[in-house]
Design a protein around this motif. Structure first.
Motif, PDB file in Angstrom:
ATOM      1  N   ALA A   1     -77.516  15.913  45.282  1.00 43.76           N
ATOM      2  CA  ALA A   1     -77.638  14.477  45.546  1.00 43.76           C
ATOM      3  C   ALA A   1     -77.253  13.623  44.340  1.00 43.76           C
ATOM      4  O   ALA A   1     -76.864  12.464  44.509  1.00 43.76           O
ATOM      5  CB  ALA A   1     -79.059  14.143  45.985  1.00 43.76           C
ATOM      6  N   TYR A   2     -77.349  14.133  43.109  1.00 40.85           N
ATOM      7  CA  TYR A   2     -76.984  13.319  41.940  1.00 40.85           C
ATOM      8  C   TYR A   2     -76.581  14.238  40.803  1.00 40.85           C
ATOM      9  O   TYR A   2     -76.910  15.437  40.798  1.00 40.85           O
ATOM     10  CB  TYR A   2     -78.145  12.395  41.506  1.00 40.85           C
ATOM     11  CG  TYR A   2     -79.410  13.140  41.122  1.00 40.85           C
ATOM     12  CD1 TYR A   2     -79.622  13.542  39.791  1.00 40.85           C
ATOM     13  CD2 TYR A   2     -80.379  13.420  42.076  1.00 40.85           C
ATOM     14  CE1 TYR A   2     -80.761  14.221  39.447  1.00 40.85           C
ATOM     15  CE2 TYR A   2     -81.520  14.108  41.731  1.00 40.85           C
ATOM     16  CZ  TYR A   2     -81.718  14.516  40.414  1.00 40.85           C
ATOM     17  OH  TYR A   2     -82.838  15.192  40.079  1.00 40.85           O
ATOM     18  N   TYR A   3     -75.896  13.618  39.804  1.00 39.52           N
ATOM     19  CA  TYR A   3     -75.400  14.342  38.632  1.00 39.52           C
ATOM     20  C   TYR A   3     -75.817  13.544  37.387  1.00 39.52           C
ATOM     21  O   TYR A   3     -75.702  12.315  37.362  1.00 39.52           O
ATOM     22  CB  TYR A   3     -73.876  14.490  38.655  1.00 39.52           C
ATOM     23  CG  TYR A   3     -73.371  15.302  39.837  1.00 39.52           C
ATOM     24  CD1 TYR A   3     -73.108  16.663  39.695  1.00 39.52           C
ATOM     25  CD2 TYR A   3     -73.145  14.691  41.078  1.00 39.52           C
ATOM     26  CE1 TYR A   3     -72.647  17.397  40.778  1.00 39.52           C
ATOM     27  CE2 TYR A   3     -72.682  15.426  42.148  1.00 39.52           C
ATOM     28  CZ  TYR A   3     -72.436  16.781  41.998  1.00 39.52           C
ATOM     29  OH  TYR A   3     -71.972  17.519  43.055  1.00 39.52           O
ATOM     30  N   THR A   4     -76.289  14.242  36.377  1.00 40.09           N
ATOM     31  CA  THR A   4     -76.705  13.604  35.111  1.00 40.09           C
ATOM     32  C   THR A   4     -75.628  13.859  34.053  1.00 40.09           C
ATOM     33  O   THR A   4     -75.311  15.025  33.769  1.00 40.09           O
ATOM     34  CB  THR A   4     -78.044  14.172  34.637  1.00 40.09           C
ATOM     35  OG1 THR A   4     -79.026  13.946  35.657  1.00 40.09           O
ATOM     36  CG2 THR A   4     -78.488  13.486  33.352  1.00 40.09           C
ATOM     37  N   LEU A   5     -75.067  12.778  33.483  1.00 40.81           N
ATOM     38  CA  LEU A   5     -73.994  12.890  32.494  1.00 40.81           C
ATOM     39  C   LEU A   5     -74.336  12.068  31.234  1.00 40.81           C
ATOM     40  O   LEU A   5     -75.241  11.223  31.259  1.00 40.81           O
ATOM     41  CB  LEU A   5     -72.652  12.405  33.063  1.00 40.81           C
ATOM     42  CG  LEU A   5     -72.100  13.238  34.227  1.00 40.81           C
ATOM     43  CD1 LEU A   5     -72.438  12.546  35.540  1.00 40.81           C
ATOM     44  CD2 LEU A   5     -70.584  13.428  34.092  1.00 40.81           C
ATOM     45  N   ARG A   6     -73.586  12.341  30.190  1.00 37.30           N
ATOM     46  CA  ARG A   6     -73.742  11.616  28.921  1.00 37.30           C
ATOM     47  C   ARG A   6     -72.376  11.054  28.505  1.00 37.30           C
ATOM     48  O   ARG A   6     -71.357  11.752  28.635  1.00 37.30           O
ATOM     49  CB  ARG A   6     -74.288  12.536  27.836  1.00 37.30           C
ATOM     50  CG  ARG A   6     -75.713  13.012  28.115  1.00 37.30           C
ATOM     51  CD  ARG A   6     -76.223  13.914  27.008  1.00 37.30           C
ATOM     52  NE  ARG A   6     -75.399  15.099  26.873  1.00 37.30           N
ATOM     53  CZ  ARG A   6     -75.542  16.197  27.616  1.00 37.30           C
ATOM     54  NH1 ARG A   6     -76.490  16.238  28.559  1.00 37.30           N
ATOM     55  NH2 ARG A   6     -74.756  17.236  27.458  1.00 37.30           N
ATOM     56  N   ALA A   7     -72.399   9.795  27.938  1.00 33.00           N
ATOM     57  CA  ALA A   7     -71.167   9.093  27.541  1.00 33.00           C
ATOM     58  C   ALA A   7     -71.169   8.850  26.029  1.00 33.00           C
ATOM     59  O   ALA A   7     -72.207   8.531  25.435  1.00 33.00           O
ATOM     60  CB  ALA A   7     -71.024   7.782  28.273  1.00 33.00           C
ATOM     61  N   GLN A   8     -70.011   9.045  25.441  1.00 29.81           N
ATOM     62  CA  GLN A   8     -69.832   8.826  23.988  1.00 29.81           C
ATOM     63  C   GLN A   8     -68.558   7.998  23.755  1.00 29.81           C
ATOM     64  O   GLN A   8     -67.569   8.151  24.459  1.00 29.81           O
ATOM     65  CB  GLN A   8     -69.709  10.160  23.233  1.00 29.81           C
ATOM     66  CG  GLN A   8     -70.943  11.027  23.275  1.00 29.81           C
ATOM     67  CD  GLN A   8     -70.730  12.335  22.540  1.00 29.81           C
ATOM     68  OE1 GLN A   8     -69.596  12.649  22.120  1.00 29.81           O
ATOM     69  NE2 GLN A   8     -71.824  13.082  22.364  1.00 29.81           N
ATOM     70  N   ALA A   9     -68.639   7.159  22.726  1.00 34.52           N
ATOM     71  CA  ALA A   9     -67.455   6.413  22.253  1.00 34.52           C
ATOM     72  C   ALA A   9     -67.248   6.781  20.787  1.00 34.52           C
ATOM     73  O   ALA A   9     -68.136   6.537  19.954  1.00 34.52           O
ATOM     74  CB  ALA A   9     -67.643   4.914  22.424  1.00 34.52           C
ATOM     75  N   ARG A  10     -66.121   7.388  20.443  1.00 35.25           N
ATOM     76  CA  ARG A  10     -65.852   7.893  19.098  1.00 35.25           C
ATOM     77  C   ARG A  10     -64.596   7.214  18.524  1.00 35.25           C
ATOM     78  O   ARG A  10     -63.681   6.869  19.270  1.00 35.25           O
ATOM     79  CB  ARG A  10     -65.657   9.414  19.109  1.00 35.25           C
ATOM     80  CG  ARG A  10     -66.934  10.173  19.454  1.00 35.25           C
ATOM     81  CD  ARG A  10     -66.680  11.674  19.425  1.00 35.25           C
ATOM     82  NE  ARG A  10     -67.902  12.423  19.682  1.00 35.25           N
ATOM     83  CZ  ARG A  10     -68.770  12.790  18.750  1.00 35.25           C
ATOM     84  NH1 ARG A  10     -68.532  12.469  17.468  1.00 35.25           N
ATOM     85  NH2 ARG A  10     -69.864  13.466  19.070  1.00 35.25           N
ATOM     86  N   ASP A  11     -64.619   7.148  17.205  1.00 33.15           N
ATOM     87  CA  ASP A  11     -63.438   6.645  16.503  1.00 33.15           C
ATOM     88  C   ASP A  11     -62.397   7.736  16.549  1.00 33.15           C
ATOM     89  O   ASP A  11     -62.675   8.880  16.205  1.00 33.15           O
ATOM     90  CB  ASP A  11     -63.794   6.239  15.059  1.00 33.15           C
ATOM     91  CG  ASP A  11     -62.630   5.592  14.360  1.00 33.15           C
ATOM     92  OD1 ASP A  11     -61.739   6.339  13.912  1.00 33.15           O
ATOM     93  OD2 ASP A  11     -62.632   4.365  14.311  1.00 33.15           O
TER      94      ASP A  11
END
Length: 811
Positions: free
Chosen positions: A120-130
């Motif tokens: 029913a759902y997915y857990t993700l992580r987001a990153q912004a890198r130089d």
């Protein structure tokens, strides 16, 4: 201040911020506000119109089937100036396998079709890198992509198909069964899992509640006897039953159970025929009422209400078939009553009070029973009779009488007989006409005290009709047996015995049985009354004691003393017997026990002391005598007759001659001189006209060889006959010279004389000649009595007589 932007396909802007910092606070704004820029081209990140809700989810529809990857949302950071210096990275569940991200723009796409029912759902992580230093330009943030449900699963009845039962004639609304369907779609989102039940098949008898799925009766008075089974089809549809919803169905088999709503009914009146010879308690008729109900509701009870046969017949219920079994309670007699009428009632054993208003649950029927007349056997006045006869009754004394009669209207005369297997010794006879039983032989109560005989009464007009009865004849006792010693006494007296000592106590037995018991009297004979050695004392209790008159008995003086004891039974008239008591003198020890009694014992004493030994000796003598007789018989039978095998062979050859010889005139077959002179060989005379030298020499050789054979045979037979004095007089060839038509005895053959008057003479005298002429006498006797010319080969015993030139032979 740096801000991390989340944008989804729902046209919402998600901003992450933390109080007091420049990020991690998530705000939502309209997309136009996010994309709006000021005169300087910057983003108006600090000009919030209002703070709305905080969330961290993306939504994506399941089961998307487009050709391109499905756009989910967008990640963006305030530090991203669009010059490509910021790189976006996605990690967590389904990252790079299901979800992909454009590292330059932050756009997230679903590369595979999703199924909410699987995940029913997915857990993700987001990153912004130089991009140059690979350093985080924003703290790592976690978010959820939730799969949004669509109506892609139809309802299912996991427990179907159903089977239910409901009583017949149940009122409307009676619950029958509850059905339940499940839908795999999300019940919290939309109407995909909201179900509505409806009945597709089964109206107007049943209905179903739309929301609960409870099936109920819709019609009253459904009758199981009319229809006992219904098949229902129930549907469950999602989307609250609206157009476009998915549906599933199940079947329900509803069976109506029985209630006692039908009374029993007799289909008709009954009439049966009953034989008058039927036995009491036998079933003579069966009736059955019809009840449309089943099980306990159809259990019946039968009873006879009234009728002229109520006391003669009874009725019971067969629990297995629910039939009424009419049985005979008394013996039937056609001559007395030929028909009976019964009124039988049937009712239910268990009654439902709810249906009594419809009428009584019972019914009545008329049963007529016709008694059939049969030819019954004679009946004795009493099946068992008792009679008494004294054992001294003379032969022919009347014991008693019996009577029997024919119960039929024909009243046939009766003949009486005794069933001899019950009176094998033939003690009694019965008069065939009067039925008087008499004694046929003397009776002995001590042998048979009670005679159990069976009597037969047979109709004279129909001897197949036989009646039977039993007669018990008791034989009363008379005083015909004298008393005797109870046992065979082996009495001894010690040499050192004292006067007046009891050496033996005697008792008696009597085969008679007086009514007041036995009263035996003991005494000595007149000759023994003056016995100086012993005396007898009657104890008055059916016993007597033998006492010594003196002491000091010596074996050398007299080893055995004989004391005759008279025992009488005290009856009137009294019977008595004299019994000899043998008293042996023995050497005893000081305690009175015997030590030796055998020294100097006479043969008479030995015999008297041991009957078993005497029987053994007699048995041995008889056995030896039998062995001797058998041995003599075997030796006598071992003697064999003189007739040898070779002689029987010669006789067999002679028997096969079929024509008569010429006797003394026959010089062709045998040379008579050779037969008379056994030690000489003489050439046979030949006609001179037919004697050529060559033929003559051959003839002489032939005659010499032939005569030699007969010489040897005759010599052997004569020698055997001369040496054996016990041999019977067999016919021998030495008499053959006197037979034939040319001899003094003339021809003995019947071949030429069977048509002459001599063949008609009486041959009975042959029987007087003994057993050797028996077969010949039987043959001629049969021929004479046959009344015709019967050849020997046609004899019933297959006997024949053949006469040759060498004798008469029987075969």
């Amino acid at each position: 201040m740096s801000v991390f932007w989340f944008m989804s396909m729902l046209n919402l802007l998600i901003l992450w911020e933390e109080p007091g910092t420049e990020a991690m606070t998530l705000n939502s704004r309209l997309l136009c506000q996010v994309s709006g820029r000021g005169a300087s081209g910057g983003v108006h990140s600090h000009q919030r119109s209002r703070r709305s809700w905080v969330w961290n989810q993306f939504f994506v529809l399941e089961e998307f089937q487009g050709d391109e990857p499905l756009y989910v949302g967008k990640l963006h950071s305030d530090t991203d100036k669009g010059d490509g210096q910021v790189r976006y990275v996605l990690s967590g569940e389904g990252a790079m396998s299901i979800f992909s991200i454009d590292e330059n723009t932050g756009d997230i796409h679903a590369t595979k079709r999703l199924d909410r029912e699987q995940q029913a759902y997915y857990t993700l992580r987001a990153q912004a890198r130089d991009r140059r230093t690979n350093q985080l330009v924003e703290p790592e943030s976690q978010f959820i992509i939730k799969v949004q449900d669509i109506n892609d699963n139809e309802p299912k009845f996991l427990e179907g198909p159903y089977t239910a039962r409901v009583a017949e004639r149940s009122p409307i609304g009676t619950s029958v069964v509850t059905v339940l369907a499940t839908d795999a779609d999300d019940p919290t989102y939309g109407n995909s899992a909201r179900l509505i039940y409806s009945i597709l098949q089964g109206q107007p008898y049943f209905s179903v509640e739309p929301k609960t799925g409870v099936v109920r009766t819709a019609l009253p008075d459904m009758d199981r006897e009319v229809r006992d089974r219904y098949l229902l089809v129930v549907q469950a549809k999602d989307m609250i039953g609206q157009m476009g919803g998915l549906s599933g169905t199940t079947s329900i088999t509803v069976m109506l159970t029985d209630v006692n709503d039908n009374p029993p009914r007799f289909p008709q009146s009954y009439q049966f025929r009953v034989s008058e010879s039927v036995l009491v308690s036998a079933v003579v008729a069966k009736i059955k009422a019809l009840d449309l109900d089943v099980g306990p509701n159809a259990e019946l009870d039968y009873r006879i209400r009234d009728g002229d046969g109520a006391g003669t017949f009874s009725i019971i219920t067969d629990q297995n078939t629910q039939e009424g079994l009419i049985t005979v309670h008394k013996t039937l007699d056609f001559e007395t009553k030929s028909s009976y009428m019964l009124r039988v009632e049937v009712s239910n054993r268990y009654v439902d009070a709810r249906f009594l208003s419809a009428g009584p649950f019972s019914d009545t029927a008329t049963v007529r029973l016709l008694v059939e007349n049969v030819n019954e056997p004679p009946m004795f006045s009493a099946p068992v009779s008792q009679m008494v006869i004294s054992e001294d009754a003379a032969v022919g004394t009347d014991v008693g009488s019996v009577s029997a009669h024919d119960p039929d209207s024909t009243n046939s005369p009766i003949r009486y007989d005794i069933y001899r297997e019950s009176d094998v010794e033939c003690y009694f006879n019965i008069d065939s006409h009067s039925g008087v039983i008499t004694t046929a032989r003397p009776l002995d109560r001590e042998t048979v005290a009670l005679h159990n005989i069976s009597l037969l009464a047979t109709e004279s007009l129909d001897q197949s009709q036989v009646g039977k009865a039993v007669v018990l004849i008791s034989v009363t006792d008379v005083n015909d047996n004298a008393p005797s010693f109870a046992v065979e006494y082996e009495t001894f007296v010690c040499e050192n015995t004292k006067p007046g000592q009891i050496i033996q106590t005697l008792s008696a037995v009597d085969r008679d049985e007086p009514e007041d018991g036995h009263h035996f009297l003991f005494s000595l004979t007149a000759e023994a009354a003056g016995n100086l050695n012993f005396t007898l004392r009657d104890n008055k209790d059916n016993t007597a004691s033998v006492l010594t008159q003196h002491g000091g008995f010596l074996k050398r003086d007299q080893l055995v003393h004989f004391l005759p004891v008279v025992i009488s039974d005290g009856s009137s008239p009294s019977l008595s017997s004299t019994n000899m008591l043998s008293i042996i003198v023995c050497t005893c020890d000081v305690t009175g026990n015997r030590r030796s009694c055998s020294h100097g014992t006479s043969p008479l004493l030995a015999v008297s002391l041991s009957t078993a030994a005497t029987a053994g000796v007699l048995t041995c003598v008889l056995t030896l005598l039998g062995v001797v007789i058998v041995t003599v018989a075997v030796r006598h039978r071992k003697r064999e007759p003189l007739t040898m095998d070779d002689e029987r062979g010669i006789r067999e050859n002679i028997v096969h001659y079929d024509d008569e010889g010429g006797g003394e005139e026959d010089t062709e077959a045998f040379d008579m001189l050779t037969l008379r002179h056994l030690n000489k060989t003489k050439p046979t005379h030949q006609d001179q006209d037919q004697n050529p030298q060559r033929l003559y020499s051959r003839t002489l050789e032939y005659r010499a060889d032939k005569d030699r054979v007969f010489q040897e045979f005759i010599r052997d037979r004569l020698q055997d006959a001369d040496l054996d004095l016990k041999a019977p007089p067999y016919d021998s060839l030495q008499t053959y010279a006197f037979e034939g038509s040319g001899s003094a005895a003339e021809s003995l053959s019947s071949l030429n004389s069977k048509n002459s008057l001599e063949s008609e003479q009486n041959y009975d005298f042959l029987r007087a000649w003994g057993p050797r002429f028996r077969k010949l006498a039987d043959l001629y006797g049969n021929h004479e009595g046959g009344g015709g010319d019967t050849s020997p080969s046609d004899s019933p015993c297959d006997r024949c007589v053949k006469t040759t030139g060498t004798g008469v032979w029987l075969k």
